[in-house]
Design a protein around this motif. Structure first.
Motif, mmCIF file in Angstrom:
data_model
loop_
_atom_site.group_PDB
_atom_site.id
_atom_site.type_symbol
_atom_site.label_atom_id
_atom_site.label_comp_id
_atom_site.label_asym_id
_atom_site.label_seq_id
_atom_site.Cartn_x
_atom_site.Cartn_y
_atom_site.Cartn_z
ATOM 1 N N TYR A 8 34.276 37.899 41.894
ATOM 2 C CA TYR A 8 35.536 37.820 41.150
ATOM 3 C C TYR A 8 36.263 39.166 41.143
ATOM 4 O O TYR A 8 37.470 39.241 41.395
ATOM 5 C CB TYR A 8 35.278 37.370 39.705
ATOM 6 N N PHE A 9 35.516 40.224 40.846
ATOM 7 C CA PHE A 9 36.150 41.539 40.719
ATOM 8 C C PHE A 9 36.657 42.032 42.071
ATOM 9 O O PHE A 9 37.777 42.561 42.176
ATOM 10 C CB PHE A 9 35.156 42.532 40.119
ATOM 11 N N ALA A 10 35.847 41.863 43.123
ATOM 12 C CA ALA A 10 36.287 42.267 44.460
ATOM 13 C C ALA A 10 37.482 41.432 44.904
ATOM 14 O O ALA A 10 38.410 41.943 45.548
ATOM 15 C CB ALA A 10 35.138 42.118 45.457
ATOM 16 N N GLY A 11 37.482 40.138 44.547
ATOM 17 C CA GLY A 11 38.607 39.274 44.894
ATOM 18 C C GLY A 11 39.891 39.715 44.217
ATOM 19 O O GLY A 11 40.960 39.742 44.842
ATOM 20 N N ILE A 12 39.797 40.070 42.939
ATOM 21 C CA ILE A 12 40.974 40.544 42.202
ATOM 22 C C ILE A 12 41.505 41.838 42.819
ATOM 23 O O ILE A 12 42.710 41.990 43.048
ATOM 24 C CB ILE A 12 40.633 40.747 40.718
ATOM 25 N N CYS A 13 40.602 42.764 43.109
ATOM 26 C CA CYS A 13 41.024 44.060 43.655
ATOM 27 C C CYS A 13 41.628 43.916 45.047
ATOM 28 O O CYS A 13 42.675 44.509 45.344
ATOM 29 C CB CYS A 13 39.843 45.027 43.699
ATOM 30 N N ALA A 14 40.987 43.139 45.909
ATOM 31 C CA ALA A 14 41.494 42.965 47.271
ATOM 32 C C ALA A 14 42.844 42.249 47.274
ATOM 33 O O ALA A 14 43.767 42.641 48.007
ATOM 34 C CB ALA A 14 40.486 42.201 48.120
ATOM 35 N N SER A 15 42.970 41.216 46.458
ATOM 36 C CA SER A 15 44.227 40.474 46.426
ATOM 37 C C SER A 15 45.349 41.275 45.775
ATOM 38 O O SER A 15 46.535 40.960 45.969
ATOM 39 C CB SER A 15 44.051 39.141 45.690
ATOM 40 N N PHE A 16 45.002 42.339 45.039
ATOM 41 C CA PHE A 16 46.025 43.195 44.435
ATOM 42 C C PHE A 16 46.933 43.811 45.495
ATOM 43 O O PHE A 16 48.059 44.222 45.201
ATOM 44 C CB PHE A 16 45.364 44.292 43.586
ATOM 45 N N LEU B 44 44.464 33.653 43.973
ATOM 46 C CA LEU B 44 44.823 34.935 43.361
ATOM 47 C C LEU B 44 45.910 35.655 44.150
ATOM 48 O O LEU B 44 46.666 36.454 43.603
ATOM 49 C CB LEU B 44 43.589 35.840 43.276
ATOM 50 N N VAL B 45 45.961 35.383 45.443
ATOM 51 C CA VAL B 45 46.991 35.997 46.282
ATOM 52 C C VAL B 45 48.377 35.688 45.723
ATOM 53 O O VAL B 45 49.227 36.578 45.605
ATOM 54 C CB VAL B 45 46.862 35.494 47.734
ATOM 55 N N GLN B 46 48.611 34.410 45.370
ATOM 56 C CA GLN B 46 49.914 34.037 44.827
ATOM 57 C C GLN B 46 50.165 34.705 43.482
ATOM 58 O O GLN B 46 51.294 35.110 43.184
ATOM 59 C CB GLN B 46 50.004 32.522 44.674
ATOM 60 N N VAL B 47 49.121 34.845 42.670
ATOM 61 C CA VAL B 47 49.272 35.538 41.384
ATOM 62 C C VAL B 47 49.733 36.977 41.606
ATOM 63 O O VAL B 47 50.635 37.471 40.920
ATOM 64 C CB VAL B 47 47.942 35.525 40.601
ATOM 65 N N ALA C 76 47.667 27.842 38.968
ATOM 66 C CA ALA C 76 47.217 27.294 40.250
ATOM 67 C C ALA C 76 45.794 27.711 40.587
ATOM 68 O O ALA C 76 45.065 26.976 41.259
ATOM 69 C CB ALA C 76 48.168 27.740 41.357
ATOM 70 N N THR C 77 45.355 28.882 40.109
ATOM 71 C CA THR C 77 43.996 29.340 40.409
ATOM 72 C C THR C 77 42.944 28.412 39.794
ATOM 73 O O THR C 77 41.827 28.317 40.301
ATOM 74 C CB THR C 77 43.761 30.768 39.881
ATOM 75 N N PHE C 78 43.301 27.727 38.702
ATOM 76 C CA PHE C 78 42.344 26.823 38.049
ATOM 77 C C PHE C 78 42.356 25.426 38.669
ATOM 78 O O PHE C 78 41.453 24.628 38.417
ATOM 79 C CB PHE C 78 42.666 26.717 36.555
ATOM 80 N N LEU C 79 43.368 25.140 39.474
ATOM 81 C CA LEU C 79 43.513 23.788 40.008
ATOM 82 C C LEU C 79 43.012 23.638 41.439
ATOM 83 O O LEU C 79 42.666 22.539 41.859
ATOM 84 C CB LEU C 79 44.992 23.375 39.958
ATOM 85 N N ALA C 80 42.973 24.737 42.205
ATOM 86 C CA ALA C 80 42.669 24.649 43.635
ATOM 87 C C ALA C 80 41.302 24.041 43.903
ATOM 88 O O ALA C 80 41.124 23.283 44.854
ATOM 89 C CB ALA C 80 42.766 26.034 44.269
ATOM 90 N N ASP C 81 40.313 24.379 43.078
ATOM 91 C CA ASP C 81 38.968 23.857 43.285
ATOM 92 C C ASP C 81 38.658 22.666 42.376
ATOM 93 O O ASP C 81 37.533 22.186 42.336
ATOM 94 C CB ASP C 81 37.932 24.959 43.050
ATOM 95 N N TYR C 82 39.677 22.193 41.655
ATOM 96 C CA TYR C 82 39.486 21.026 40.790
ATOM 97 C C TYR C 82 40.065 19.769 41.431
ATOM 98 O O TYR C 82 39.403 18.743 41.531
ATOM 99 C CB TYR C 82 40.141 21.275 39.432
#
Length: 477
Positions: free
Chosen positions: A11-19, A143-146, A303-309
């Motif tokens: 999660y943390f690496a994903g947030i940082c990379a997508s930043f 997260l990219v879109q966020v 959208a981040t909560f819906l993609a895998d739902y």
């Protein structure tokens, strides 16, 4: 697979990379608060409408060489270092804009920022899909879109109310920040496995998965390595990608999704957002832009909560249909205002339509076609052609983006504002059919399982083609 309780690093690496995509959002949205400053003289820069349209569009054109650079760097120095390198042309371009008043230097600066965006677009989504467990891969990808929305919100929310130099200072700060937050992120194990460095891959894998058991990590990595080796038996070239039958279906799917993502006009609307609202009779341009930015940000988070739902397919179908209807409604308003020239009372009653329509477009776009194509281009291709495919897909996106942003002003002037919006809507209506008929579901599947599915479909298509060929031969004889 490793236990679900050890995903903090992912999660943390994903947030940082997508930043890194905050710069993309800021680059796209920068013209919205800045164009009025050019036209009013606040920026102390004399520019024609033609020069402004080039400044808006050249970031997309600059992303073309950025895609190639991102592909080469990702293969040679790894995903992590490429993400870090992407900040450098962005810093250079933003700094040039901060200090210049010459249109030609601004052209170069926008190209440099486009290069940064191109590198980011190629490598970041590959990195996110390679480090994430299948249960959270969609959420991390969204997260990219966020982050794009966060960068845009900085421009929409602050840009109209501060000086031209302050806007550009914010723009310069963004790539510096993402360079700093990405310094710690681990390398993708897939990159090491591709280069047959099993020990290095194991080390990174254990960090990313939060795995303490070396034997468990080795067992899981051996399965991944088998798929990687099988893929790497084929060449990692553009010729391999476009001329091998086994990739053809996937190539067509990604081309279709990229056309949907960019030919529905999102980047043109973001670039000219304040101008769009000023030319409608709804609300003040700057304040409408702020509302747009906050709604865009909220939609990206949701959208981040819906993609895998819900899954990729249903979200993109709903998104595409909603985008089409929203754009049609906005186009209808401009038709009534500019061509039908209805009376002032009717227009006053409809004054909220452009704002509602554009906000609805914003929300529905973010939930599906705004970001899922990024995820799928990293999911559907095997590792031997993944960077080549991602680079090629992003190059196509750059061409489409440039065409849309550069032609927007001219088409609006020649044929009317409604024509632009109805053209975007037509693409979205066709997209609903395309997604329903051709796009597969990848929710809840590992990258290896996705490749197995695509290979099975390739075999099925080959068998069908052979059957059709045999039938034709029998008919002729």
């Amino acid at each position: 697979m490793t236990k679900k309780t050890n995903r903090a690093v992912q999660y943390f690496a994903g947030i940082c990379a997508s930043f890194a995509f905050t710069l993309t959002g800021a680059t796209i949205s920068w013209p919205s608060p800045v164009i009025p400053k050019f036209k009013s003289g606040q920026a102390n820069i004399q520019l024609t409408d033609g020069q402004i349209s080039w400044i808006v569009a050249l970031a997309a054109l600059g992303a073309l060489p950025g895609c190639y650079v991102g592909q080469v760097l990702s293969e040679r120095v790894g995903r992590r270092r490429t993400i870090l390198c992407a900040a450098l042309p962005g810093i250079a371009g933003a700094t040039m804009i901060l200090f210049t008043k010459i249109a030609e230097i601004m052209y170069v600066a926008r190209v440099l920022m486009g290069i940064s965006n191109g590198i980011t677009a190629v490598v970041t989504m590959i990195y996110l899909t390679e480090i994430a467990d299948k249960e959270i891969r969609g959420a991390l990808g969204m997260l990219v879109q966020v982050m794009i929305n966060l960068g845009a919100l900085a421009m929409y929310g602050i840009g109209p109310f501060v000086s031209y130099n302050v806007v550009n200072s914010i723009l310069t700060t963004i790539p510096v920040l993402y360079l700093l937050v990405c310094l710690w992120i681990p390398e993708s194990p897939y990159y090491h496995l591709k280069n047959d460095r099993f020990a290095a891959a194991k080390k990174e894998y254990m960090v990313i998965k939060g795995c303490k058991d070396g034997k468990t990590a080795e067992e899981e990595l051996r399965i991944i390595r088998a798929h990687v080796r099988e893929s790497m038996e084929n060449k990692s070239t553009m010729k391999e990608l476009f001329f091998k039958d086994k990739y053809r279906r996937t190539v067509y799917i990604i081309i279709g999704l990229k056309v949907l993502q960019y030919m529905t006009g999102s980047l043109a609307i973001q670039s000219y957002l304040e101008i769009i609202f000023r030319q409608s009779s709804s609300v003040s341009g700057p304040y409408a832009s702020i509302v747009y930015g906050f709604v865009q940000m909220g939609a990206g988070v949701g959208a981040t909560f819906l993609a895998d739902y819900f899954g990729r397919r249903i979200l993109m179908i709903v998104s595409c249909l909603g985008v089409a209807v929203s754009l049609s409604v906005v186009g209808l308003y401009f038709y009534l205002q500019d061509t039908a020239r209805v009376d002032a009372g009717t227009l006053a009653a409809l004054s909220s339509v452009p704002l509602i329509g554009v906000l609805a477009f914003n929300i529905l776009y973010a939930f599906g076609i705004g970001n899922i194509p990024y995820i799928m281009q990293a999911e559907l291709f095997p590792i031997n052609v993944k960077t080549v495919a991602s680079s090629s897909a992003t190059m196509l996106a750059c061409v489409l983006n440039f065409a849309v942003t550069k032609s927007y002003q001219g088409i609006k002037d020649l044929f009317g504002h409604y024509t632009v919006f109805w053209a975007f809507a037509s693409v979205a209506y066709l997209g609903v059919v395309f997604i329903y008929m051709f796009v597969p579901e990848t929710k809840g599947k590992t990258l290896e399982e996705i490749q197995d599915i695509m290979q099975e479909r390739h075999i099925e298509m080959e068998m069908l083609n052979r059957y059709v060929g045999d039938v034709k031969d029998e008919t002729r004889s």
